[in-house]
Design a protein around this motif. Structure first.
Motif, PDB file in Angstrom:
ATOM      1  N   ILE A 506     -73.236  15.417  54.510  1.00  0.00           N
ATOM      2  CA  ILE A 506     -73.038  16.703  53.825  1.00  0.00           C
ATOM      3  C   ILE A 506     -71.818  17.409  54.397  1.00  0.00           C
ATOM      4  O   ILE A 506     -71.028  18.030  53.670  1.00  0.00           O
ATOM      5  CB  ILE A 506     -74.290  17.587  53.956  1.00  0.00           C
ATOM      6  N   ILE A 507     -71.652  17.318  55.715  1.00  0.00           N
ATOM      7  CA  ILE A 507     -70.491  17.937  56.351  1.00  0.00           C
ATOM      8  C   ILE A 507     -69.202  17.283  55.852  1.00  0.00           C
ATOM      9  O   ILE A 507     -68.221  17.959  55.520  1.00  0.00           O
ATOM     10  CB  ILE A 507     -70.605  17.825  57.891  1.00  0.00           C
ATOM     11  N   LEU A 508     -69.202  15.950  55.805  1.00  0.00           N
ATOM     12  CA  LEU A 508     -68.033  15.218  55.303  1.00  0.00           C
ATOM     13  C   LEU A 508     -67.749  15.592  53.855  1.00  0.00           C
ATOM     14  O   LEU A 508     -66.600  15.826  53.467  1.00  0.00           O
ATOM     15  CB  LEU A 508     -68.277  13.718  55.447  1.00  0.00           C
ATOM     16  N   SER A 509     -68.796  15.679  53.055  1.00  0.00           N
ATOM     17  CA  SER A 509     -68.639  16.042  51.646  1.00  0.00           C
ATOM     18  C   SER A 509     -68.086  17.449  51.496  1.00  0.00           C
ATOM     19  O   SER A 509     -67.213  17.713  50.663  1.00  0.00           O
ATOM     20  CB  SER A 509     -69.991  15.924  50.937  1.00  0.00           C
ATOM     21  N   GLY A 510     -68.587  18.386  52.320  1.00  0.00           N
ATOM     22  CA  GLY A 510     -68.104  19.767  52.260  1.00  0.00           C
ATOM     23  C   GLY A 510     -66.644  19.882  52.634  1.00  0.00           C
ATOM     24  O   GLY A 510     -65.890  20.655  52.031  1.00  0.00           O
ATOM     25  N   LEU A 511     -66.229  19.104  53.645  1.00  0.00           N
ATOM     26  CA  LEU A 511     -64.816  19.112  54.049  1.00  0.00           C
ATOM     27  C   LEU A 511     -63.929  18.603  52.924  1.00  0.00           C
ATOM     28  O   LEU A 511     -62.867  19.172  52.640  1.00  0.00           O
ATOM     29  CB  LEU A 511     -64.646  18.244  55.295  1.00  0.00           C
ATOM     30  N   MET A 512     -64.369  17.539  52.252  1.00  0.00           N
ATOM     31  CA  MET A 512     -63.593  16.984  51.144  1.00  0.00           C
ATOM     32  C   MET A 512     -63.500  17.977  49.986  1.00  0.00           C
ATOM     33  O   MET A 512     -62.449  18.134  49.375  1.00  0.00           O
ATOM     34  CB  MET A 512     -64.226  15.677  50.677  1.00  0.00           C
ATOM     35  N   LEU A 513     -64.593  18.660  49.683  1.00  0.00           N
ATOM     36  CA  LEU A 513     -64.589  19.652  48.602  1.00  0.00           C
ATOM     37  C   LEU A 513     -63.664  20.818  48.936  1.00  0.00           C
ATOM     38  O   LEU A 513     -62.947  21.319  48.066  1.00  0.00           O
ATOM     39  CB  LEU A 513     -66.011  20.157  48.357  1.00  0.00           C
ATOM     40  N   LEU A 514     -63.675  21.242  50.189  1.00  0.00           N
ATOM     41  CA  LEU A 514     -62.796  22.333  50.615  1.00  0.00           C
ATOM     42  C   LEU A 514     -61.331  21.974  50.381  1.00  0.00           C
ATOM     43  O   LEU A 514     -60.552  22.779  49.866  1.00  0.00           O
ATOM     44  CB  LEU A 514     -63.032  22.643  52.098  1.00  0.00           C
ATOM     45  N   LEU A 515     -60.961  20.741  50.732  1.00  0.00           N
ATOM     46  CA  LEU A 515     -59.573  20.302  50.525  1.00  0.00           C
ATOM     47  C   LEU A 515     -59.267  20.154  49.045  1.00  0.00           C
ATOM     48  O   LEU A 515     -58.142  20.429  48.600  1.00  0.00           O
ATOM     49  CB  LEU A 515     -59.329  18.982  51.256  1.00  0.00           C
ATOM     50  N   ALA A 516     -60.248  19.707  48.259  1.00  0.00           N
ATOM     51  CA  ALA A 516     -60.037  19.555  46.821  1.00  0.00           C
ATOM     52  C   ALA A 516     -59.768  20.902  46.163  1.00  0.00           C
ATOM     53  O   ALA A 516     -58.919  21.020  45.270  1.00  0.00           O
ATOM     54  CB  ALA A 516     -61.251  18.885  46.176  1.00  0.00           C
ATOM     55  N   LEU A 517     -60.472  21.932  46.611  1.00  0.00           N
ATOM     56  CA  LEU A 517     -60.233  23.276  46.072  1.00  0.00           C
ATOM     57  C   LEU A 517     -58.871  23.792  46.510  1.00  0.00           C
ATOM     58  O   LEU A 517     -58.121  24.372  45.714  1.00  0.00           O
ATOM     59  CB  LEU A 517     -61.334  24.234  46.548  1.00  0.00           C
ATOM     60  N   LEU A 518     -58.542  23.548  47.775  1.00  0.00           N
ATOM     61  CA  LEU A 518     -57.285  24.058  48.326  1.00  0.00           C
ATOM     62  C   LEU A 518     -56.074  23.408  47.671  1.00  0.00           C
ATOM     63  O   LEU A 518     -55.073  24.071  47.360  1.00  0.00           O
ATOM     64  CB  LEU A 518     -57.264  23.815  49.840  1.00  0.00           C
ATOM     65  N   THR A 519     -56.143  22.114  47.401  1.00  0.00           N
ATOM     66  CA  THR A 519     -54.978  21.379  46.902  1.00  0.00           C
ATOM     67  C   THR A 519     -54.602  21.775  45.479  1.00  0.00           C
ATOM     68  O   THR A 519     -53.492  21.503  45.033  1.00  0.00           O
ATOM     69  CB  THR A 519     -55.229  19.860  46.982  1.00  0.00           C
ATOM     70  N   ASN A 520     -55.528  22.415  44.749  1.00  0.00           N
ATOM     71  CA  ASN A 520     -55.233  22.812  43.380  1.00  0.00           C
ATOM     72  C   ASN A 520     -54.596  24.186  43.281  1.00  0.00           C
ATOM     73  O   ASN A 520     -54.224  24.618  42.182  1.00  0.00           O
ATOM     74  CB  ASN A 520     -56.504  22.766  42.526  1.00  0.00           C
ATOM     75  N   ASN A 558     -55.773  14.859  47.471  1.00  0.00           N
ATOM     76  CA  ASN A 558     -55.174  14.171  46.320  1.00  0.00           C
ATOM     77  C   ASN A 558     -55.836  14.522  44.994  1.00  0.00           C
ATOM     78  O   ASN A 558     -55.402  14.050  43.946  1.00  0.00           O
ATOM     79  CB  ASN A 558     -55.237  12.652  46.528  1.00  0.00           C
ATOM     80  N   MET A 559     -56.902  15.309  45.022  1.00  0.00           N
ATOM     81  CA  MET A 559     -57.615  15.646  43.784  1.00  0.00           C
ATOM     82  C   MET A 559     -56.923  16.795  43.048  1.00  0.00           C
ATOM     83  O   MET A 559     -57.510  17.849  42.784  1.00  0.00           O
ATOM     84  CB  MET A 559     -59.074  15.987  44.085  1.00  0.00           C
ATOM     85  N   SER A 560     -55.672  16.576  42.698  1.00  0.00           N
ATOM     86  CA  SER A 560     -54.846  17.618  42.061  1.00  0.00           C
ATOM     87  C   SER A 560     -54.993  17.558  40.541  1.00  0.00           C
ATOM     88  O   SER A 560     -54.021  17.333  39.814  1.00  0.00           O
ATOM     89  CB  SER A 560     -53.378  17.427  42.464  1.00  0.00           C
ATOM     90  N   PHE A 561     -56.210  17.768  40.073  1.00  0.00           N
ATOM     91  CA  PHE A 561     -56.473  17.604  38.645  1.00  0.00           C
ATOM     92  C   PHE A 561     -56.714  18.916  37.899  1.00  0.00           C
ATOM     93  O   PHE A 561     -56.587  18.949  36.676  1.00  0.00           O
ATOM     94  CB  PHE A 561     -57.717  16.721  38.430  1.00  0.00           C
ATOM     95  N   ALA A 562     -57.080  19.974  38.601  1.00  0.00           N
ATOM     96  CA  ALA A 562     -57.638  21.153  37.934  1.00  0.00           C
ATOM     97  C   ALA A 562     -56.605  22.161  37.447  1.00  0.00           C
ATOM     98  O   ALA A 562     -56.936  23.015  36.617  1.00  0.00           O
ATOM     99  CB  ALA A 562     -58.644  21.857  38.854  1.00  0.00           C
TER     100      ALA A 562
END
Length: 609
Positions: A506-520, A558-562
């Motif tokens: 869950i911690i790993l998933s939360g970190l990835m989501l945080l970066l996904a939001l930030l990168t957009n 890299n999740m620059s989709f939004a």
């Protein structure tokens, strides 16, 4: 678990500066290059006036400039030059022609094949030339099928971003994460070390882009001549023989059946006349008009005016109304000679024998004030409406420097294409098997591109981006400051405190989501460089291997989709497909969620959490 104590003043300064930097990086009204230099100066001045000492000794402010010589930046720049060699020689042309042929047989299967090829190529080549290659092909296919290309272009663009996640050289973000992690003591990732999780999640994403995305994308009109609904900013120049000479603005508007919208009347070198109905129009006036290309041409004919730019009157040497004249629309791409420059800077009319008529910029009206189109600095993704002879436009296309969007686009072709392909394959091979570091392999390949005349030094310089250089250097500087002052450790402590008691996955998933939001909302390179030391600190505090957390940062960044501004190819696709900002949210947000969920399951399984 108690809330972490505040860090030292230097760490607080760096954290505050990081927030300021992320805010500046997303501002459209401040050039990204300016924001990067501001961040570098604030860092160096701050640590010069208030020296910092830690267990490693004194932190020299000049260390913040080491990013300019960092191997990651060298590799990024060298790969941009090598990628330019593929574009200029037309090395990818056979793939484009193959895709163009098979679309006639089975459109649904062809879309899947296009997405797969786009993703695979982008794992080894910068995705910008891939998008530039496929844009005119897909638009042409859509026109022949009498459908809107909007259902094709966005999935293709996203497929290149997904493919770029698979290898260390797929994107500049990957190179930065891998290099920063190595600087912080991790064993350096190999080229294919995260290929498996990226491929597994990529399969899910490609299926979404193939079967679902085309059905939920609103139908939009692409930028094609004679069909474009885009709004362009242009000027109508009034001559002595113009019908409107001496008449009021109201009479001119009535002549166009009330359709023409005049935003400003420029008279002489700098005087501006308020466009009141009773304003009298005189020879030499320039009417600033905002409308679609076909309407602009209609106004030109009805009023006896001329559409022209660059401070040159249209005369016998540069006619706009000759029978062999064509209208075309071009997109300013990264690496083109127009990016970051004005038409006047590159002597557009004299260099290419073409006239720029109007400009469109991603759902924005470009305010040219009194300077005219020739003095407007062009951005990546801008669309220019140009006019010129058939021969001149054909020659312009063959040069391969700028993307032209129409159904007859001639892709650049050269007998040097095979050698460009072999050079790129050599770059990948020597780096993949570990014979040479990617920075050296890519630099050698870039030099070979020049020595074998695949590209010139001018092409190489055009391929380099000041924005990329400065965002990488400033992001690396922030990363150094956050690591040395323990600012990254403090954020990691807060993150661990906030997720106290939750499973590591869950911690790993939360970190990835945080970066996904930030990168957009900010630069993906900045997000990645700042997130990497935080990921390592989180893993260290949890007594877990840092590799999956670093990979989570890499994938999230890299999740620059939004959003369209999340990545430069999104802007190219946005203009070419006629998309709105909301279209990226509608299609990109589900893709972010899909990739995030997939990788949140795949990474813990692969790393035994």
């Amino acid at each position: 678990m108690p809330f972490p104590e505040l860090p030292n003043y230097h760490a607080l300064f760096v954290l505050i500066l990081t927030v300021i930097a992320l805010f500046l990086f997303r501002r459209d009204d401040i050039p990204l290059e300016t924001s990067c230099v501001i961040v570098l100066l604030l860092l160096t001045i701050g640590f010069t006036l208030a020296p910092f000492h830690n267990h490693n000794g004194h932190l020299e402010p000049m260390e913040f400039f080491t990013g300019f010589g960092h191997e990651a930046l060298i590799a990024v720049c060298a790969l941009m030059v090598a990628g330019q060699g593929l574009v200029r020689t037309g090395a990818l042309e056979p793939i484009g022609r193959f895709l163009g042929r098979i679309w006639k047989a089975s459109p649904l299967f062809s879309l899947l094949l296009t997405l797969l090829i786009a993703a695979i190529l982008s794992a080894f080549v910068n995705n910008t030339p891939i998008v530039v290659l496929l844009l005119p092909i897909l638009i042409s296919v859509a026109l022949r099928a009498n459908t809107s290309p909007s259902s094709l272009l966005m999935p293709m663009g996203f497929a290149t971003l997904i493919g770029g996640m698979a290898t260390t050289i797929g994107t500049s973000t990957n190179l930065l994460v891998v290099s920063v992690a190595a600087d912080l003591g991790l064993e350096k990732f190999g080229m294919f070390d995260f290929f498996l999780p990226a491929s597994l999640a990529g399969i899910v994403a490609i299926l979404y882009l193939w079967l679902i995305a085309p059905r939920i994308i609103p139908e939009r009109q692409a930028i094609m001549k004679d069909t474009s609904p885009r709004v362009f900013t242009a000027q109508l120049h009034i001559s002595e023989s113009s019908w409107v000479n001496g008449k009021s603005l109201a009479e001119a508007i009535n002549k166009t059946e009330g359709l023409m919208k005049v935003a400003r009347i420029q008279r002489g070198s700098g005087a501006t006349i308020i466009p009141m109905p009773d304003a009298r129009i005189k020879a030499g006036d320039k009417l600033r008009v905002i409308d679609t290309p076909d309407k602009l041409k209609e106004y030109e004919q009805v009023l006896g005016a001329k559409l022209f730019k660059q401070g040159h009157l249209v005369d016998d040497d540069h006619p706009l109304t000759a029978e062999n004249q064509q209208l075309s629309e071009l997109v300013v791409t990264p690496g083109s000679p127009l990016a970051g420059k004005t038409l006047k800077d590159v002597s557009f009319m004299n260099e290419y024998g073409l006239v720029a008529i109007a400009l469109h910029r991603a759902d924005k009206v470009v305010d040219m004030h009194n300077k005219g189109l020739g003095k407007v600095t062009l951005h990546v993704g801008d669309v220019l409406l140009i006019q010129g002879g058939q021969k001149e436009i054909a020659e312009f296309k063959k040069r391969g420097e700028i993307l032209i969007l129409d159904a007859t686009t001639d892709l650049p072709r050269s007998h040097r294409a095979p050698r460009a392909l072999w050079i790129m394959l050599g770059i990948v091979f020597f780096a993949a098997v570990g014979i040479l570091p990617i920075a050296i392999s890519a630099l050698a390949g870039a030099l070979l591109m020049i020595l074998t005349h695949c590209i010139s030094w001018r092409d190489a310089m055009n391929a380099l981006s000041a924005q990329v250089v400065l965002i990488v250097a400033s992001s690396l500087a922030l990363g150094i400051a956050m690591t040395e002052t323990d600012g990254a450790q403090y954020i990691a402590e807060i993150f661990v405190w906030a997720t106290d008691g939750t499973p590591p996955m869950i911690i790993l998933s939360g970190l990835m989501l945080l970066l996904a939001l930030l990168t957009n909302v900010v630069s993906n390179n900045a997000a990645a460089v700042i997130g990497t030391p935080i990921a390592i600190s989180v893993a260290t505090q949890l007594n877990l291997p840092p590799e999956p957390f670093v990979i989570a940062v890499l994938f999230g960044a890299n999740m620059s989709f939004a959003t369209p501004m999340a990545y430069k190819t999104n802007l190219l696709v946005m203009n070419a497909g006629g998309y709105k900002f909301s279209d990226f949210i509608k299609v990109g947000v589900p893709l972010v969620i899909l990739m995030w969920i997939s990788l949140s399951i795949i990474l813990p399984i692969l790393y035994g959490f």
